[in-house]
Enzyme design. Structure first.
Site, PDB file in Angstrom:
ATOM      1  N   CYS A   2       0.855  -1.181   0.000  1.00 37.26           N
ATOM      2  CA  CYS A   2       0.000   0.000   0.000  1.00 37.26           C
ATOM      3  C   CYS A   2       0.895   1.235   0.000  1.00 37.26           C
ATOM      4  O   CYS A   2       2.104   1.126   0.162  1.00 37.26           O
ATOM      5  CB  CYS A   2      -0.868  -0.006   1.238  1.00 37.26           C
ATOM      6  SG  CYS A   2      -1.719  -1.564   1.441  1.00 37.26           S
ATOM      7  N   ARG A  27       1.447   1.945  -6.946  1.00 42.14           N
ATOM      8  CA  ARG A  27       1.605   0.821  -6.013  1.00 42.14           C
ATOM      9  C   ARG A  27       0.293   0.057  -5.839  1.00 42.14           C
ATOM     10  O   ARG A  27       0.249  -0.952  -5.145  1.00 42.14           O
ATOM     11  CB  ARG A  27       2.038   1.328  -4.634  1.00 42.14           C
ATOM     12  CG  ARG A  27       3.422   1.914  -4.609  1.00 42.14           C
ATOM     13  CD  ARG A  27       3.702   2.548  -3.263  1.00 42.14           C
ATOM     14  NE  ARG A  27       3.858   1.555  -2.226  1.00 42.14           N
ATOM     15  CZ  ARG A  27       5.016   1.113  -1.771  1.00 42.14           C
ATOM     16  NH1 ARG A  27       6.118   1.590  -2.271  1.00 42.14           N
ATOM     17  NH2 ARG A  27       5.072   0.219  -0.824  1.00 42.14           N
ATOM     18  N   TRP A  75      -3.696  -1.469  -1.626  1.00 42.33           N
ATOM     19  CA  TRP A  75      -3.692  -2.557  -2.602  1.00 42.33           C
ATOM     20  C   TRP A  75      -3.888  -3.798  -1.763  1.00 42.33           C
ATOM     21  O   TRP A  75      -2.969  -4.267  -1.114  1.00 42.33           O
ATOM     22  CB  TRP A  75      -2.370  -2.582  -3.367  1.00 42.33           C
ATOM     23  CG  TRP A  75      -2.476  -3.364  -4.618  1.00 42.33           C
ATOM     24  CD1 TRP A  75      -2.974  -2.922  -5.815  1.00 42.33           C
ATOM     25  CD2 TRP A  75      -2.084  -4.727  -4.829  1.00 42.33           C
ATOM     26  NE1 TRP A  75      -2.924  -3.935  -6.731  1.00 42.33           N
ATOM     27  CE2 TRP A  75      -2.386  -5.045  -6.168  1.00 42.33           C
ATOM     28  CE3 TRP A  75      -1.526  -5.702  -4.026  1.00 42.33           C
ATOM     29  CZ2 TRP A  75      -2.137  -6.293  -6.708  1.00 42.33           C
ATOM     30  CZ3 TRP A  75      -1.278  -6.947  -4.570  1.00 42.33           C
ATOM     31  CH2 TRP A  75      -1.576  -7.223  -5.905  1.00 42.33           C
ATOM     32  N   ASN A 101       0.998  -0.389   6.324  1.00 41.75           N
ATOM     33  CA  ASN A 101       1.401  -1.204   5.187  1.00 41.75           C
ATOM     34  C   ASN A 101       2.100  -2.417   5.787  1.00 41.75           C
ATOM     35  O   ASN A 101       2.967  -2.258   6.636  1.00 41.75           O
ATOM     36  CB  ASN A 101       2.390  -0.362   4.352  1.00 41.75           C
ATOM     37  CG  ASN A 101       2.795  -1.029   3.070  1.00 41.75           C
ATOM     38  OD1 ASN A 101       2.287  -2.096   2.742  1.00 41.75           O
ATOM     39  ND2 ASN A 101       3.700  -0.401   2.351  1.00 41.75           N
ATOM     40  N   GLY A 102       1.711  -3.626   5.414  1.00 39.18           N
ATOM     41  CA  GLY A 102       2.373  -4.816   5.956  1.00 39.18           C
ATOM     42  C   GLY A 102       1.365  -5.794   6.526  1.00 39.18           C
ATOM     43  O   GLY A 102       0.157  -5.667   6.291  1.00 39.18           O
ATOM     44  N   GLU A 483      10.723 -21.043 -18.401  1.00 36.46           N
ATOM     45  CA  GLU A 483      10.536 -19.658 -17.967  1.00 36.46           C
ATOM     46  C   GLU A 483      11.720 -18.778 -18.397  1.00 36.46           C
ATOM     47  O   GLU A 483      11.525 -17.643 -18.828  1.00 36.46           O
ATOM     48  CB  GLU A 483      10.343 -19.624 -16.442  1.00 36.46           C
ATOM     49  CG  GLU A 483      10.201 -18.254 -15.838  1.00 36.46           C
ATOM     50  CD  GLU A 483       9.000 -17.461 -16.338  1.00 36.46           C
ATOM     51  OE1 GLU A 483       8.145 -18.026 -17.043  1.00 36.46           O
ATOM     52  OE2 GLU A 483       8.947 -16.254 -16.053  1.00 36.46           O
ATOM     53  N   LYS A 487      11.285 -15.489 -20.720  1.00 29.14           N
ATOM     54  CA  LYS A 487      11.744 -14.149 -20.314  1.00 29.14           C
ATOM     55  C   LYS A 487      12.643 -13.556 -21.389  1.00 29.14           C
ATOM     56  O   LYS A 487      12.510 -12.403 -21.750  1.00 29.14           O
ATOM     57  CB  LYS A 487      12.509 -14.185 -18.978  1.00 29.14           C
ATOM     58  CG  LYS A 487      11.697 -14.331 -17.730  1.00 29.14           C
ATOM     59  CD  LYS A 487      10.887 -13.124 -17.323  1.00 29.14           C
ATOM     60  CE  LYS A 487       9.498 -13.203 -17.875  1.00 29.14           C
ATOM     61  NZ  LYS A 487       8.517 -13.926 -17.110  1.00 29.14           N
ATOM     62  N   GLU A 490      10.683 -12.655 -24.574  1.00 29.36           N
ATOM     63  CA  GLU A 490       9.680 -11.626 -24.304  1.00 29.36           C
ATOM     64  C   GLU A 490      10.265 -10.211 -24.288  1.00 29.36           C
ATOM     65  O   GLU A 490       9.655  -9.276 -24.800  1.00 29.36           O
ATOM     66  CB  GLU A 490       9.062 -11.944 -22.930  1.00 29.36           C
ATOM     67  CG  GLU A 490       7.892 -11.121 -22.540  1.00 29.36           C
ATOM     68  CD  GLU A 490       7.303 -11.576 -21.197  1.00 29.36           C
ATOM     69  OE1 GLU A 490       7.997 -12.247 -20.417  1.00 29.36           O
ATOM     70  OE2 GLU A 490       6.136 -11.252 -20.937  1.00 29.36           O
ATOM     71  N   HIS A 506      16.602 -35.778 -29.182  1.00 29.54           N
ATOM     72  CA  HIS A 506      15.509 -36.301 -30.007  1.00 29.54           C
ATOM     73  C   HIS A 506      15.116 -35.323 -31.111  1.00 29.54           C
ATOM     74  O   HIS A 506      13.972 -35.314 -31.554  1.00 29.54           O
ATOM     75  CB  HIS A 506      14.305 -36.632 -29.124  1.00 29.54           C
ATOM     76  CG  HIS A 506      14.613 -37.705 -28.125  1.00 29.54           C
ATOM     77  ND1 HIS A 506      14.763 -39.026 -28.480  1.00 29.54           N
ATOM     78  CD2 HIS A 506      14.863 -37.640 -26.797  1.00 29.54           C
ATOM     79  CE1 HIS A 506      15.072 -39.741 -27.396  1.00 29.54           C
ATOM     80  NE2 HIS A 506      15.145 -38.914 -26.367  1.00 29.54           N
ATOM     81  N   LYS A 602       0.057  -6.463 -20.247  1.00 29.05           N
ATOM     82  CA  LYS A 602       0.272  -7.027 -18.913  1.00 29.05           C
ATOM     83  C   LYS A 602      -0.809  -8.042 -18.590  1.00 29.05           C
ATOM     84  O   LYS A 602      -0.549  -9.108 -18.047  1.00 29.05           O
ATOM     85  CB  LYS A 602       0.276  -5.893 -17.879  1.00 29.05           C
ATOM     86  CG  LYS A 602       0.485  -6.370 -16.452  1.00 29.05           C
ATOM     87  CD  LYS A 602       1.883  -6.936 -16.262  1.00 29.05           C
ATOM     88  CE  LYS A 602       2.091  -7.586 -14.913  1.00 29.05           C
ATOM     89  NZ  LYS A 602       3.221  -8.535 -14.922  1.00 29.05           N
TER      90      LYS A 602
HETATM   91  O1  M6R Z   1      -1.998 -12.663 -15.073  1.00 24.86           O
HETATM   92  P1  M6R Z   1      -1.627 -14.080 -15.476  1.00 24.86           P
HETATM   93  O2  M6R Z   1      -0.689 -14.709 -14.534  1.00 24.86           O
HETATM   94  O3  M6R Z   1      -2.835 -14.927 -15.710  1.00 24.86           O
HETATM   95  O4  M6R Z   1      -0.912 -13.894 -16.870  1.00 24.86           O
HETATM   96  C1  M6R Z   1      -0.514 -15.001 -17.617  1.00 24.86           C
HETATM   97  C2  M6R Z   1       0.435 -14.602 -18.722  1.00 24.86           C
HETATM   98  O5  M6R Z   1      -0.190 -13.725 -19.615  1.00 24.86           O
HETATM   99  C3  M6R Z   1       1.720 -13.948 -18.174  1.00 24.86           C
HETATM  100  O6  M6R Z   1       2.347 -14.765 -17.240  1.00 24.86           O
HETATM  101  C4  M6R Z   1       2.694 -13.674 -19.326  1.00 24.86           C
HETATM  102  O7  M6R Z   1       3.155 -14.860 -19.847  1.00 24.86           O
HETATM  103  C5  M6R Z   1       3.848 -12.789 -18.815  1.00 24.86           C
HETATM  104  N1  M6R Z   1       3.973 -11.614 -19.623  1.00 24.86           N
HETATM  105  C6  M6R Z   1       5.159 -13.471 -18.814  1.00 24.86           C
HETATM  106  O8  M6R Z   1       6.184 -12.637 -18.357  1.00 24.86           O
END
Ligand code: M6R
Length: 607
Positions: A2, A27, A75, A101-102, A483, A487, A490, A506, A602
């Site tokens: 928060c 935030r 939040w 906050n906490g 992952e 990253k 992306e 394979h 996002k």
């Molecule tokens: O909000 P969510 O966790 O459901 O989102 C899922 C994906 O869209 C999200 O993890 C996406 O792959 C990220 N941009 C990866 O960094």
């Protein structure tokens, strides 16, 4: 996560507080509030939703007179984002108002004690317990500073708070423990905030408060005390040169980097209140009514899906629960095969991902219980799931998910231990070891992150010309390889594929040549020998290798990157940030838009 602002000075306080809250909105903002003293009475304004809702409530008659006060933007991590749970909270006599906050971990215990003393509560928040505890301390000690000190000696958990009293107009008290709080010094005015942007338009002179410090401020004077002994403490003033944008990022260049570095705190917050050290037990009250599943089906997208895959290894190994993991967009268009006693676990940072929500609705239509693991309180997923566990990572702003995954993994780890404990699959010693390891992670990671960043920055330069990358891992670390690849592609736009190390031969190994590097995850576990053999196959084809490993691995590769020697799943919490930092530093080196990569959003609320 928060936002807190407190002001005491010569200006009308409410506009200063509102301006501060606006700059803290990044935030998170699901409710907000402020309080000030006027005519010997605390005036309290709170509203759910965005700040405009609070502004619309302000009654200009009293508002113009106040020259000190406290404000909060919330939040939610516990409790719905409604007005009743919004801060500030008052003590039972409406003498004190407090923003916080906490997480006060022992709030239930304290609440029971205060109820026994006749105290009544208006909300279900831990914050109200804190302000009532201080009020109780005041009734015993007769002095507010001593009352705060006593109350803080009773609470367990993390906090940053600011408080006013109707009997002391113009004075603000504040303290912190494992939650940030910064003091801003003006001329004839002083500020306290959870983040510098809140007062940056007024002053650049700041004092960073430390744990176990208590500050008392008026427009002219401020003193920092040791919260326990009440001895005054000398503090150093620093002048901040950041602009507002940099300050929002806490001085980091990008939100992604800030969020990577927040992971120790995220782990701490995830564990807060969920580990009962004295009982050597895991506590997840959110699922106390959910029977132990005989099978689990995890559904998620993107990074959250990778967290689910990692969870499969751990839930099967520790809790003996067979787990299927599926991408939500695939799951939703297949016939659903009913299986008795199966529980569905949907994982989502945002709680608004369209495919995950569609899958959740489908499952519920068929009458199966859904457990949601989610970061955003009150999101669609949180509202529609039968049970929800919040991951409490705080708002994640960078499109590339980092700290949210970390929080998902901690919660899955806790879930596996929780069910394993219930099924009596772990000895007391096993559980104690796991708990000790989890509790030691935040500090160990905090120490490690700066060096990890340097290492990532130096290695990535050698590989920044690569067109493609493999990320390899085995067992628990295969989902982390996926992952790491996600990253990198992306945010740096370098093509990358994650593979189970044993699968390379394979087919994919045909791609290996000196221009096609591999990033291997090779901790010193029982599978290291197997990974070594896979890496030898790559070296035989002149492929270059970066290996994330631990001391004593005996690996001979182009770039050996050693992380601490944590055993088993705990090493994940070092491997994950290393992968994130590698992607981050590569993207920065290549001049990419790290926080808002092209073509991405996002929260993916469309199919
Ligand atoms: O909000 P969510 O966790 O459901 O989102 C899922 C994906 O869209 C999200 O993890 C996406 O792959 C990220 N941009 C990866 O960094």
């Amino acid at each position: 996560m928060c936002g807190i602002i407190a002001y005491s000075g010569h200006r009308p306080a409410v506009p200063v507080i509102i301006q501060g809250l606006k700059s803290l909105e990044y935030r998170g903002y699901d409710s907000s509030g402020l309080a000030f003293v006027h005519l010997n009475r605390i005036h309290l304004f709170r509203a759910s939703g965005k700040l405009e809702a609070l502004e619309a409530r302000l009654d200009s008659g009293h508002v113009i007179h106040a020259t000190s006060g406290i404000g909060h933007t919330r939040w939610a991590t516990h409790g719905l984002p409604n007005e009743q749970n919004a801060h500030p909270h008052l003590d039972v006599n409406s003498d004190l108002a407090l923003v916080h906050n906490g997480i006060i971990e022992n709030f239930q215990e304290l609440k029971d004690m205060l109820s026994g003393q006749g105290c009544t509560f208006r909300s279900e928040t831990d914050t109200e317990v804190l302000v009532c505890l201080i009020s109780f301390g005041l009734s015993q000690k007769g002095d507010l500073r001593q009352a705060v000190s006593w109350a803080l000696s009773q609470v367990e958990g993390s906090y940053a708070f600011a408080m006013i009293s109707r009997h002391h107009p113009g004075t603000v008290w504040a303290a912190r423990q494992a939650s940030p709080l910064i003091f801003g010094l003006g001329t004839g005015e002083n500020f306290i905030a959870s983040d510098i942007p809140a007062f940056l338009p007024f002053t650049r002179d700041v004092v960073f408060l430390e744990d176990n410090e208590l500050v008392e401020m008026t427009p002219e004077k401020w003193t920092v005390f040791n919260a326990r002994t009440l001895e005054p403490i000398e503090k150093k003033t620093q002048t901040i040169s950041w602009d507002v944008q940099a300050a929002r990022k806490g001085g980091y260049k990008h939100f992604m980097l800030k969020e990577i570095f927040e992971q120790p705190k995220v782990i701490r917050d995830c564990l807060a209140g969920r580990i009962q050290r004295h009982k050597n037990s895991i506590s997840l009250p959110e699922i106390k009514d959910l029977p132990i599943p005989s099978r689990l089906h995890i559904i998620a997208c993107g990074t959250s899906y990778h967290a689910g895959l990692w969870g499969k290894y751990l839930l099967e190994a520790l809790a003996g629960i067979p787990v299927d993991v599926e991408i939500a967009s695939e799951f939703r268009y297949k016939p659903l095969v009913p299986e008795k006693d199966k529980v569905y676990l949907t994982i989502s940072q945002s709680g608004e991902t369209a495919d995950t929500l569609a899958a959740l609705r489908l499952v519920r239509e068929h009458g199966f219980p859904v457990l949601g693991l989610c970061n955003v309180v009150g999101s669609s997923l949180a509202r529609e799931a039968d049970h929800v566990i919040y991951t409490q990572a705080g708002p994640e702003i960078s499109v590339a998910s980092t700290k949210a995954m970390c929080s998902q993994l901690v919660l899955i780890f806790l879930l596996a231990l929780y069910w394993a404990e219930k099924k009596r699959l772990l000895t007391g010693k096993d559980l104690e070891n796991a708990i000790t390891t989890l509790l030691s992670l935040p500090e160990a990671l905090e120490l490690e992150l700066p060096d990890m960043r340097d290492r990532a920055a130096s290695i990535c330069k050698e590989y920044s010309n690569a067109q493609s990358f493999f990320f390899l891992g085995r067992g628990l670390f295969y989902p982390l390889a996926l992952e790491g690849a996600l990253k990198l592609k992306e945010i740096s736009y370098i093509h990358a594929e994650g593979y189970a190390a044993g699968e390379l031969k394979h087919g994919p190994i045909a791609l290996i040549d000196p221009e096609f590097p591999t990033f291997a995850i090779a901790p010193c576990d029982g599978l290291l020998g197997k990974v070594k053999s896979n890496l030898k196959e790559i070296q035989a084809r002149k492929g270059r290798i970066i290996a994330l490993t631990q001391p004593g691995s005996g690996l001979m590769v182009d770039n050996e990157w050693k992380i601490p020697g944590q055993e088993g799943p705990a090493s994940t919490f070092f491997i994950l940030p290393a992968l994130q930092l590698f992607a981050y530093e590569t993207a920065v080196y290549l001049g990419k838009d790290v926080d808002q990569p092209r073509n991405l959003a996002k929260s993916v609320t469309v199919e």
